[in-house]
Design an enzyme around this catalytic site. Structure first.
Site, PDB file in Angstrom:
ATOM      1  NE  ARG A  46      31.501  34.188  21.414  1.00 38.04           N
ATOM      2  CZ  ARG A  46      30.409  34.107  20.633  1.00 38.04           C
ATOM      3  NH1 ARG A  46      29.230  33.819  21.152  1.00 38.04           N
ATOM      4  NH2 ARG A  46      30.502  34.315  19.332  1.00 38.04           N
ATOM      5  CE1 TYR A  98      37.029  40.742  46.548  1.00 36.06           C
ATOM      6  CE2 TYR A  98      35.414  40.445  44.807  1.00 36.06           C
ATOM      7  CZ  TYR A  98      36.697  40.742  45.203  1.00 36.06           C
ATOM      8  OH  TYR A  98      37.628  41.036  44.263  1.00 36.06           O
ATOM      9  CG  ASP A 170      30.650  34.428  46.724  1.00 33.91           C
ATOM     10  OD1 ASP A 170      31.339  33.391  46.844  1.00 33.91           O
ATOM     11  OD2 ASP A 170      31.065  35.460  46.172  1.00 33.91           O
ATOM     12  CE  LYS A 195      39.317  34.928  45.423  1.00 32.42           C
ATOM     13  NZ  LYS A 195      40.161  35.869  44.745  1.00 32.42           N
TER      14      LYS A 195
HETATM   15  N1  PLP Z   1      33.518  36.211  45.712  1.00 26.49           N
HETATM   16  C1  PLP Z   1      34.390  36.210  46.731  1.00 26.49           C
HETATM   17  C2  PLP Z   1      33.921  35.786  48.087  1.00 26.49           C
HETATM   18  C3  PLP Z   1      35.704  36.618  46.542  1.00 26.49           C
HETATM   19  O1  PLP Z   1      36.564  36.625  47.571  1.00 26.49           O
HETATM   20  C4  PLP Z   1      36.102  37.037  45.242  1.00 26.49           C
HETATM   21  C5  PLP Z   1      37.490  37.492  44.993  1.00 26.49           C
HETATM   22  O2  PLP Z   1      38.259  37.725  45.905  1.00 26.49           O
HETATM   23  C6  PLP Z   1      35.171  37.026  44.214  1.00 26.49           C
HETATM   24  C7  PLP Z   1      33.878  36.592  44.475  1.00 26.49           C
HETATM   25  C8  PLP Z   1      35.521  37.486  42.819  1.00 26.49           C
HETATM   26  O3  PLP Z   1      36.235  36.494  42.154  1.00 26.49           O
HETATM   27  P1  PLP Z   1      37.303  36.759  40.985  1.00 26.49           P
HETATM   28  O4  PLP Z   1      38.429  37.532  41.593  1.00 26.49           O
HETATM   29  O5  PLP Z   1      37.665  35.375  40.549  1.00 26.49           O
HETATM   30  O6  PLP Z   1      36.626  37.530  39.921  1.00 26.49           O
END
Ligand code: PLP
Length: 380
Positions: A46, A98, A170, A195
């Site tokens: 962890r 998002y 992000d 992604k």
């Molecule tokens: N940031 C963006 C731009 C995303 O498109 C997503 C998910 O679609 C996330 C964060 C969240 O990621 P996760 O689904 O891996 O928790």
């Protein structure tokens, strides 16, 4: 070294004869500790693990960051950054983040005594007005999900820094192959490795990158204390995916450009948005800070949810599914999926009408993808 080279080599190296070329997956939860006072490289998975270390170092190298911290999902990575806030702190967030990040900012941050203002950050003057003495974080995605609005990062970063706030970017949509926000003045980068970084739709994961040692120590404490860590095997898979990031991102981009060209002006298509295409209203701002357009094209079709349903039913290569960034093409309907939880008025203000679909363009041949879309649209 160039990102293409780092993507293949950073984070792990075979050193002596017989070393495996790929990092071995170390599934052990615990590690030998012969001296009660002594500390080896790892004690308990962890807290740290060889595969997590390797992944963290690889993505840190790609983003040009001093520190990388891996988490169990992109949302867990975002949560860790928000957990650095204290009661009374304030966050300025872009109004078109998002949906899951918005949910976190609206439904979670207030439980810890912090407040959030959602602001259209396309004009730095809007940020200037929203910043308060208590603002600790400014949170941006560029291009945004799903409407692909572009925010120029350098002016926002300068302004945030001058007022004592950290800029969080992000970078999931661009990846460090196409954009390196820390070099543009950002303080923190977050990723959903689910992604493009993994790229094969078989891992959920996240990462935080930063340069500041004190912030990194706080995040490291949160990572170990709260425990939202990825498994060693997931770290291995993301690192394996990273090796082909450069070729995948260029293939995604080729497909997107072909689709944007083919669908612009189609009688059943009202809008086509792709930041890598000259028709995007902020194309110039995008190419000034990014080396590529990414893998998402968002189109508005002539119609609503019924037409979208028919389109999805007719497509052969675009599978209706959540998420993006994999080698296979997907189609999503933000109004009923990622942005379902966003109030309809706010959704409309973001341009997410019922006819908007997001195409996660895979690495199939662009001719086949275009033919599939044209056949499905012609049949509507
Ligand atoms: N940031 C963006 C731009 C995303 O498109 C997503 C998910 O679609 C996330 C964060 C969240 O990621 P996760 O689904 O891996 O928790």
């Amino acid at each position: 070294m160039k990102p293409e080279t780092l993507a293949v080599h950073a984070g792990y190296h075979a050193r002596v004869a017989g070393d495996p070329i790929m990092p071995p997956v170390v599934l052990s939860s615990t590690f030998l500790k012969p001296d009660p006072e002594g500390a080896g490289a790892h004690s308990y998975s962890r807290i740290s693990n060889p595969n997590r270390d390797a992944l963290e170092q690889a993505v840190a190298a790609l983003e040009g960051a001093r520190h990388g911290l891996a988490f169990a999902s992109g949302v867990a990575a975002c949560t860790a950054v928000l957990q650095t806030l204290r009661p009374g702190d304030h966050v300025v967030a872009a109004h078109d983040l998002y949906g899951g990040t918005q949910r976190l900012l609206t439904g979670y941050v207030d439980r810890h005594g912090a407040t959030v203002s959602f602001v259209d950050l396309h004009e730095p003057v809007a940020l200037d007005a929203a910043l308060r003495d208590q603002t600790r974080l400014v949170w941006v995605e560029t291009p945004s999900n799903p409407m692909l609005h572009v925010v120029a990062l350098e002016p926002i970063a300068r302004l945030a820094r001058s007022r004592g706030a950290r800029l969080v970017v992000d970078n999931t949509f661009m990846t460090p192959l196409f954009m390196r926000p820390l070099a543009l003045g950002a303080d923190v980068v977050v990723h959903s490795t689910t992604k493009y970084l993994n790229g094969h739709s078989d891992v959920v994961g996240g990462l935080v990158l930063c340069d500041d040692d004190a912030l990194a120590a706080d995040l490291r404490f949160i990572q170990g204390a709260c425990g939202a860590v990825p498994s060693p095997f997931d770290c291995f898979l993301v690192q394996r995916g990273l090796k082909t990031l450069a070729v995948r991102m260029r293939a995604h981009e080729r497909g997107c450009l072909a689709i944007a060209d083919a669908l612009t002006g189609h009688p059943r298509v009202r809008t086509v948005r792709y930041p890598g295409h000259p028709s995007h209203p902020q194309h110039a701002a995008h190419v000034a800070q990014a080396d590529g357009g990414g893998g998402v094209v968002t189109i508005g079709i002539d119609g609503g949810t019924d037409e979208v349903r028919r389109l999805m039913g007719a497509l052969q290569l675009f599978t209706p599914a959540e998420s993006l960034g994999g080698v296979e093409s997907l189609i999503g309907h933000p109004a009923t999926s990622s942005h379902r939880g966003v109030p309809p008025a706010q959704r409309a203000a973001m341009g997410i009408t019922d006819g908007v679909v997001r195409l996660s363009v895979g690495i199939e041949h662009p001719d086949d993808l275009v033919a599939d879309l044209l056949a499905a649209l012609d049949g509507l």
